[in-house]
Design an enzyme around this catalytic site. Structure first.
Site, mmCIF file in Angstrom:
data_model
loop_
_atom_site.group_PDB
_atom_site.id
_atom_site.type_symbol
_atom_site.label_atom_id
_atom_site.label_comp_id
_atom_site.label_asym_id
_atom_site.label_seq_id
_atom_site.Cartn_x
_atom_site.Cartn_y
_atom_site.Cartn_z
ATOM 1 N N SER A 15 0.826 -1.215 0.000
ATOM 2 C CA SER A 15 0.000 0.000 0.000
ATOM 3 C C SER A 15 0.858 1.263 0.000
ATOM 4 O O SER A 15 1.811 1.390 0.772
ATOM 5 C CB SER A 15 -0.917 0.014 1.228
ATOM 6 O OG SER A 15 -1.570 1.265 1.339
ATOM 7 N N LYS A 16 0.515 2.199 -0.867
ATOM 8 C CA LYS A 16 1.195 3.491 -0.921
ATOM 9 C C LYS A 16 0.540 4.520 0.006
ATOM 10 O O LYS A 16 1.007 5.659 0.098
ATOM 11 C CB LYS A 16 1.189 4.027 -2.358
ATOM 12 C CG LYS A 16 1.987 3.194 -3.351
ATOM 13 C CD LYS A 16 1.987 3.854 -4.720
ATOM 14 C CE LYS A 16 2.603 2.974 -5.789
ATOM 15 N NZ LYS A 16 4.022 2.688 -5.569
ATOM 16 N N LYS A 66 -13.854 -3.905 2.330
ATOM 17 C CA LYS A 66 -14.712 -2.734 2.098
ATOM 18 C C LYS A 66 -16.195 -3.042 2.303
ATOM 19 O O LYS A 66 -16.940 -2.202 2.821
ATOM 20 C CB LYS A 66 -14.486 -2.178 0.695
ATOM 21 C CG LYS A 66 -13.130 -1.518 0.493
ATOM 22 C CD LYS A 66 -13.027 -0.941 -0.915
ATOM 23 C CE LYS A 66 -11.658 -0.347 -1.160
ATOM 24 N NZ LYS A 66 -11.565 0.258 -2.511
ATOM 25 N N GLY A 129 -17.980 -5.575 -10.942
ATOM 26 C CA GLY A 129 -17.710 -5.975 -9.563
ATOM 27 C C GLY A 129 -17.791 -4.814 -8.592
ATOM 28 O O GLY A 129 -18.310 -3.739 -8.910
ATOM 29 N N ALA A 155 -25.497 -10.830 -16.281
ATOM 30 C CA ALA A 155 -26.441 -10.653 -15.168
ATOM 31 C C ALA A 155 -25.874 -9.719 -14.101
ATOM 32 O O ALA A 155 -26.626 -8.954 -13.483
ATOM 33 C CB ALA A 155 -26.791 -12.005 -14.553
ATOM 34 N N GLY A 238 -4.587 4.234 -12.968
ATOM 35 C CA GLY A 238 -5.327 4.702 -11.809
ATOM 36 C C GLY A 238 -4.498 5.246 -10.661
ATOM 37 O O GLY A 238 -5.027 5.386 -9.547
#
EC number: 1.1.1.25
Length: 270
Positions: A15-16, A66, A129, A155, A238
């Site tokens: 993680s940054k 999350k 997702g 779906a 991103g």
């Protein structure tokens, strides 16, 4: 007194976020400490409770927690309610409040940092997702002309269209029925990191199209490479979204919005 913050996830080693928030704190003169916390898969709720009980001020939440955070909180910001996931926690008067800054991070990076226009544009979102659901509450108020969600399992895309039907003109499609051209294409799948892109038609992009990959890497992602090879006017990853969602969390916690551009520049590999 230094206020404590952290990011919780599993894995978390890469993680940054601590680096980003350290730069934000230096820039704004805020006295904070920010650490990584690797939480056991079955131990998320006790870890959150212990952090706040020991005086912690705020948490960022990353995969795979999350959705658990969304369930755990006492109150959710409206954008987190719609997102079905929480990436930012704070305590207010003894109650746990959850927010989701991912969508705002994406939109700010696209529009503020890169000057992309969304209003009235035909937008394709690849994937259906949690990452895509998390950004739709911020993307749709930008008033794109149409949003098409493409996914292998149609779906799942249809479920998102139904969930956000009141927010604009949305439709769901499988990759075999995908018809361009699109002005903006956003890749919301993690498959791009493994080099496995979904089958995208050669005529997908409109002239002057913007392509955005929600994931990032030290090298251009497979989707960014595909976009450049197919004539995208702009193709970006991103990293800016990561910094912008962190800036939004920092604003929620500290009441001041840090400057993102120097942090993005510092993190971008030479």
């Amino acid at each position: 007194m230094t206020d404590r913050y952290a990011v919780m996830g599993n894995p978390i080693e890469h993680s940054k976020s601590p680096e980003i928030h350290r730069m934000f704190a230096e820039q704004t003169g805020q006295a904070i400490a920010y650490e990584r916390m690797r939480v056991p898969l079955e131990g998320f709720e006790p870890a959150v409770r212990a952090f706040f009980a020991s005086g912690g001020k705020g948490l960022n939440i990353t995969v795979p927690f999350k959705e658990q955070a969304w369930v755990l909180v006492d109150r959710r910001a409206p954008r987190a309610e719609r997102a079905g996931a929480v990436n930012t926690l704070l305590a207010e008067a003894g109650r746990l409040v959850g927010d989701n800054t991912d969508g705002t991070g994406l939109v700010r990076d696209l529009t503020v940092n890169h000057g992309a226009a969304l209003q009235g544009r035909r937008v394709l979102v690849i994937g259906a997702g949690g990452a895509v659901r998390g950004v739709l509450p911020a993307l749709l108020p930008e008033a794109p002309g149409e949003v098409v969600i493409a996914n292998r399992t149609v779906a799942r895309a249809e479920a998102l269209v139904e969930l956000f039907a009141d927010q604009g003109r949305l439709s769901a499609v499988g990759f075999d029925r995908l018809q361009g051209p699109f002005d903006v294409v956003i890749n919301g799948t993690s498959a791009g990191l493994a080099g496995e892109l979904p089958p995208l038609p050669d005529d997908l992009l409109a002239p002057g199209a913007t392509c955005y990959d929600m994931v990032y890497g030290d090298q251009p992602t497979p989707f960014v490479r595909w976009a450049r090879a197919h004539g995208a006017a702009m193709a970006v990853d991103g990293l800016g979204m990561l910094v912008e969602q962190a800036a939004e969390s920092f604003l929620i916690w500290r009441g001041v919005r840090p400057e993102s551009a120097p942090v993005i520049a510092a993190l971008r590999p030479e």
